[in-house]
Design an enzyme around this catalytic site. Structure first.
Site, short mmCIF file in Angstrom:
data_model
loop_
_atom_site.label_atom_id
_atom_site.label_comp_id
_atom_site.label_asym_id
_atom_site.label_seq_id
_atom_site.Cartn_x
_atom_site.Cartn_y
_atom_site.Cartn_z
N LYS A 110 -108.89 89.85 -21.97
CA LYS A 110 -108.70 90.74 -20.82
C LYS A 110 -110.10 91.05 -20.27
O LYS A 110 -110.72 92.06 -20.63
CB LYS A 110 -107.96 92.00 -21.29
CG LYS A 110 -107.20 92.69 -20.18
CD LYS A 110 -106.21 93.70 -20.74
CE LYS A 110 -105.80 94.73 -19.71
NZ LYS A 110 -105.22 94.21 -18.49
N1 PMP Z 1 -100.74 89.71 -17.79
C1 PMP Z 1 -101.79 90.25 -17.13
C2 PMP Z 1 -102.60 89.39 -16.25
C3 PMP Z 1 -102.10 91.62 -17.31
O1 PMP Z 1 -103.13 92.15 -16.66
C4 PMP Z 1 -101.29 92.39 -18.15
C5 PMP Z 1 -101.60 93.86 -18.32
N2 PMP Z 1 -102.52 94.06 -19.33
C6 PMP Z 1 -100.22 91.79 -18.81
C7 PMP Z 1 -99.97 90.44 -18.60
C8 PMP Z 1 -99.35 92.57 -19.76
O2 PMP Z 1 -100.11 92.90 -20.89
P1 PMP Z 1 -99.79 94.19 -21.75
O3 PMP Z 1 -98.34 94.17 -22.04
O4 PMP Z 1 -100.62 94.01 -22.96
O5 PMP Z 1 -100.17 95.37 -20.92
#
Ligand code: PMP
Length: 296
Positions: A154
């Site tokens: 991320k």
């Molecule tokens: N894909 C992307 C590109 C994101 O930014 C997120 C948000 N973090 C997610 C998927 C979902 O991830 P999470 O469930 O860990 O928030």
């Protein structure tokens, strides 16, 4: 949206300080090149007190994102979690969104960071997002090739892609963009993962070219508990067309049903879909209500 006011406290490198008194160096490598890693975490007011949902998983991913991008991570994750609880307390926040950010110190070169800092800030967030169904469009932007940037990390810079896709979708009147990967398979929304329902089963894109989110993992756990078959595979536009229903999931999005993707309109009613069952179960889980089956 106002993220802070004159009383807001942030956590910066071990100290709690006022947001209005904090500053950053304008020559930082993160500011110039998007070379930073971050998290998005939710805290909920539960009957057991204020709880940060899956705090350990989020700080583990923050460390992993840094590792994948060669950004040092010299912190103790348990201490960071404790600091985050204290931050919520100092700001009197209960239902909140928490944003940890690891950023790099001044360095105009394209090489390893000269030093790193960690910021944690938080702001108020609605108790639980409503049942609005989303209108999606398949974006002209693709998710980046994981051979150019690690997609499981991320990283701030990766979100230029998300901003471009969301802005283009919003201009066309859609709520969200759905992005394909470099091979034309369904990848994910700009900030959430996607699930499709077909003939009583759920389908979601396999990991590799997506950020396989913590909420996505939670949905899979709920499927196990609720005895719903969940299959990870490459999904095509044709699969979107044939699906009975679909939903997005993410820490901020939680579980959000999809009304349509371009001219594909989903039936049956959202309340009859597996997504709706998962949505209720997820809400019970984050609010620490023991029985997933409880009707809410
Ligand atoms: N894909 C992307 C590109 C994101 O930014 C997120 C948000 N973090 C997610 C998927 C979902 O991830 P999470 O469930 O860990 O928030």
């Amino acid at each position: 949206m106002k993220y802070y006011n004159s009383n807001t406290i942030i956590y910066l490198d071990g100290a709690f300080e006022k947001a209005v008194n904090s500053s950053t160096d304008l020559y930082g490598q993160s500011l110039h090149y998007g070379y930073a890693a971050f998290e998005g975490i939710r805290a909920y007011k539960t009957h057991n007190g204020n709880r940060i949902f899956k705090a350990a998983a989020h700080f583990d991913r923050l460390e992993r994102s840094c590792q994948l991008a060669n950004i040092p991570f010299p912190w103790d994750k348990q201490e960071l979690i404790a600091a985050t609880y204290k931050l919520l307390q100092l700001n009197k926040l209960k239902d909140a969104y928490i944003r940890p950010l690891v950023f790099c110190h001044p360095n105009m070169k394209l090489n390893e960071p000269s030093g790193v800092s960690i910021l944690i800030c938080a702001w108020e967030w609605d108790a639980y997002s409503g049942n609005k169904l989303l209108k999606l469009t398949v974006s002209d932007y693709e998710r980046p090739n994981p051979k150019s940037v690690p997609m499981e990390a991320k990283l701030s810079g990766n979100y230029v892609n998300s901003i471009l896709a969301t802005t283009a979708a919003n201009i066309k009147g859609y709520d969200e963009a759905l992005l394909l990967d470099m091979h034309g398979f369904v990848a994910e929304a700009s900030g959430a993962n996607i699930f499709l329902e077909k003939d009583g089963k759920l389908y979601t894109p396999s990991p590799g070219n997506i950020l396989s989110g913590i909420t996505r993992a939670t949905v899979k756990e709920l499927c196990n508990v609720l005895d719903i078959e969940c299959v990870e595979k490459k999904l095509t536009i044709e699969d979107l067309k044939k699906a009975d229903s679909a939903f997005l999931c993410g820490t901020a999005t939680e579980i959000a049903g999809i009304a349509s993707i371009d001219d594909i309109v989903y039936r049956p009613l959202w309340r009859e879909s597996i997504g709706y069952t998962i949505q209720r179960a997820y809400k019970n889980l984050v609010l620490e209500k023991v029985n997933y089956e409880v009707i809410i």
